[in-house]
Write an enzyme that holds these catalytic residues in place. Structure first.
Site, PDB file in Angstrom:
ATOM      1  N   HIS A   1      10.819 -16.845  12.028  1.00  0.00           N
ATOM      2  CA  HIS A   1      10.710 -17.273  13.418  1.00  0.00           C
ATOM      3  C   HIS A   1      11.549 -16.398  14.330  1.00  0.00           C
ATOM      4  O   HIS A   1      12.775 -16.404  14.239  1.00  0.00           O
ATOM      5  CB  HIS A   1      11.137 -18.737  13.532  1.00  0.00           C
ATOM      6  CG  HIS A   1      10.167 -19.670  12.880  1.00  0.00           C
ATOM      7  ND1 HIS A   1       9.374 -20.526  13.603  1.00  0.00           N
ATOM      8  CD2 HIS A   1       9.830 -19.838  11.588  1.00  0.00           C
ATOM      9  CE1 HIS A   1       8.600 -21.205  12.769  1.00  0.00           C
ATOM     10  NE2 HIS A   1       8.854 -20.804  11.539  1.00  0.00           N
TER      11      HIS A   1
ATOM     12  N   GLN B   1       5.405 -24.783  12.902  1.00  0.00           N
ATOM     13  CA  GLN B   1       4.958 -24.453  11.543  1.00  0.00           C
ATOM     14  C   GLN B   1       4.566 -25.703  10.745  1.00  0.00           C
ATOM     15  O   GLN B   1       3.610 -25.686   9.978  1.00  0.00           O
ATOM     16  CB  GLN B   1       6.065 -23.668  10.814  1.00  0.00           C
ATOM     17  CG  GLN B   1       5.628 -23.183   9.439  1.00  0.00           C
ATOM     18  CD  GLN B   1       6.684 -22.346   8.760  1.00  0.00           C
ATOM     19  OE1 GLN B   1       7.337 -21.521   9.400  1.00  0.00           O
ATOM     20  NE2 GLN B   1       6.864 -22.535   7.469  1.00  0.00           N
TER      21      GLN B   1
ATOM     22  N   CYS C   1      12.149 -16.759  17.369  1.00  0.00           N
ATOM     23  CA  CYS C   1      13.012 -17.521  18.284  1.00  0.00           C
ATOM     24  C   CYS C   1      14.351 -17.843  17.629  1.00  0.00           C
ATOM     25  O   CYS C   1      15.349 -18.046  18.328  1.00  0.00           O
ATOM     26  CB  CYS C   1      12.310 -18.782  18.788  1.00  0.00           C
ATOM     27  SG  CYS C   1      11.894 -19.963  17.518  1.00  0.00           S
TER      28      CYS C   1
ATOM     29  N   CYS D   1       5.338 -19.741  18.448  1.00  0.00           N
ATOM     30  CA  CYS D   1       5.981 -21.044  18.495  1.00  0.00           C
ATOM     31  C   CYS D   1       5.801 -21.650  19.884  1.00  0.00           C
ATOM     32  O   CYS D   1       5.900 -20.969  20.899  1.00  0.00           O
ATOM     33  CB  CYS D   1       7.440 -20.961  18.085  1.00  0.00           C
ATOM     34  SG  CYS D   1       8.614 -20.887  19.424  1.00  0.00           S
ATOM     35  N   GLU D   2       5.472 -22.928  19.897  1.00  0.00           N
ATOM     36  CA  GLU D   2       5.152 -23.556  21.175  1.00  0.00           C
ATOM     37  C   GLU D   2       6.394 -23.879  21.999  1.00  0.00           C
ATOM     38  O   GLU D   2       6.292 -24.222  23.167  1.00  0.00           O
ATOM     39  CB  GLU D   2       4.311 -24.816  20.960  1.00  0.00           C
ATOM     40  CG  GLU D   2       5.036 -25.969  20.306  1.00  0.00           C
ATOM     41  CD  GLU D   2       4.101 -27.146  20.058  1.00  0.00           C
ATOM     42  OE1 GLU D   2       2.879 -26.952  20.064  1.00  0.00           O
ATOM     43  OE2 GLU D   2       4.620 -28.257  19.863  1.00  0.00           O
ATOM     44  N   HIS D   3       7.563 -23.781  21.390  1.00  0.00           N
ATOM     45  CA  HIS D   3       8.782 -24.079  22.138  1.00  0.00           C
ATOM     46  C   HIS D   3       9.264 -22.900  22.963  1.00  0.00           C
ATOM     47  O   HIS D   3       9.828 -23.082  24.030  1.00  0.00           O
ATOM     48  CB  HIS D   3       9.895 -24.527  21.181  1.00  0.00           C
ATOM     49  CG  HIS D   3       9.541 -25.756  20.414  1.00  0.00           C
ATOM     50  ND1 HIS D   3       9.780 -25.906  19.074  1.00  0.00           N
ATOM     51  CD2 HIS D   3       8.923 -26.894  20.813  1.00  0.00           C
ATOM     52  CE1 HIS D   3       9.337 -27.090  18.675  1.00  0.00           C
ATOM     53  NE2 HIS D   3       8.813 -27.702  19.711  1.00  0.00           N
ATOM     54  N   HIS D   4       9.073 -21.683  22.441  1.00  0.00           N
ATOM     55  CA  HIS D   4       9.597 -20.497  23.123  1.00  0.00           C
ATOM     56  C   HIS D   4       8.517 -19.458  23.420  1.00  0.00           C
ATOM     57  O   HIS D   4       8.800 -18.443  24.041  1.00  0.00           O
ATOM     58  CB  HIS D   4      10.687 -19.836  22.275  1.00  0.00           C
ATOM     59  CG  HIS D   4      11.810 -20.766  21.921  1.00  0.00           C
ATOM     60  ND1 HIS D   4      11.848 -21.478  20.741  1.00  0.00           N
ATOM     61  CD2 HIS D   4      12.912 -21.128  22.617  1.00  0.00           C
ATOM     62  CE1 HIS D   4      12.945 -22.227  20.702  1.00  0.00           C
ATOM     63  NE2 HIS D   4      13.599 -22.044  21.837  1.00  0.00           N
TER      64      HIS D   4
HETATM   65 ZN    ZN Z   1      10.735 -21.401  18.897  1.00  0.00          ZN
END
Ligand code: ZN
Length: 212
Positions: free
Chosen positions: A165, A137, A167, A96-99
């Protein structure tokens, strides 16, 4: 992004990173992170950790350097077949690109050809091309569908992705069953409900819906 892109070669160029991954820079950065955490970067267990992490990123994020043009060139065949082609339960591993934490799961893809089909073994490669990147996703789902659409101009494409996920499972809300389902329906799959239902029935039939 491949929105509004109908030319496979333009698309391929946009997705492909020609420069090699800078492993030295990643190693240095990981050392910095370890120190910032409060760790001793020189203790035995950690000495090789920065280089291990760099090499694991090289593998986990290999999609930037997979050549989509080569994938397309070798995989498309003229076939007079106009029924639904379904490939289900394709495992994927993404980040995931956020975490920068993993999300993993399964992809189910289908299309109805116009006059071309794509080699079946290539569909998992297309999934790798888009999953082995920093992703969300929803975008990954759309990209897989649009790539198949651009590659063979079928009557329709459908992609459903089920992901777990880390995260969400490990931090924040700590939902241990943080599964997410996303779908992209193009062409006939969007317009015709019975076509869409045929696909959705197929992927739910007899499936043991455990992702891990
Ligand atoms: Zn994430």
């Amino acid at each position: 992004m491949i929105d509004d892109c109908n030319d496979p070669l333009t698309l391929a160029a946009e997705l492909f990173c020609e420069d090699e991954m800078d492993l030295d820079a990643i190693e240095k950065s990981i050392s910095t992170v370890l120190t910032a955490i409060g760790e001793d970067v020189d203790r035995e267990g950690l000495i090789k950790t920065p280089s291990r992490v760099a090499r694991s990123y090289e593998e986990l994020l290999a999609g930037y350097r997979m050549d989509p043009k080569a994938l397309l060139n070798e995989a498309i065949f003229d076939v007079a077949y106009d029924q639904m082609v379904i490939v289900r339960d394709i495992e994927f591993y993404s980040m995931c690109e956020h975490h920068m934490l993993p999300f993993i799961g399964k992809v189910h893809a289908a299309y109805i050809p116009t006059d071309k089909v794509i080699g079946l073994s290539k569909i998992p490669r297309i999934v790798d091309l888009f999953s082995k990147r920093l992703q969300v996703q929803e975008r990954m789902t759309t990209q897989i569908a649009e790539f198949i659409e651009v590659a063979i101009k079928p009557q329709g494409v459908a992609v459903v992705v089920e992901g777990l996920h880390m995260c969400m499972m490990l931090r924040g809300v700590k939902k241990h069953d943080a599964r997410m389902t996303t779908s992209a329906m193009l062409g006939t799959f969007r317009k015709d409900m019975s076509t869409r239902m045929e696909f959705l029935d197929n992927i739910s039939r007899g499936a043991e819906r455990r992702l891990i």
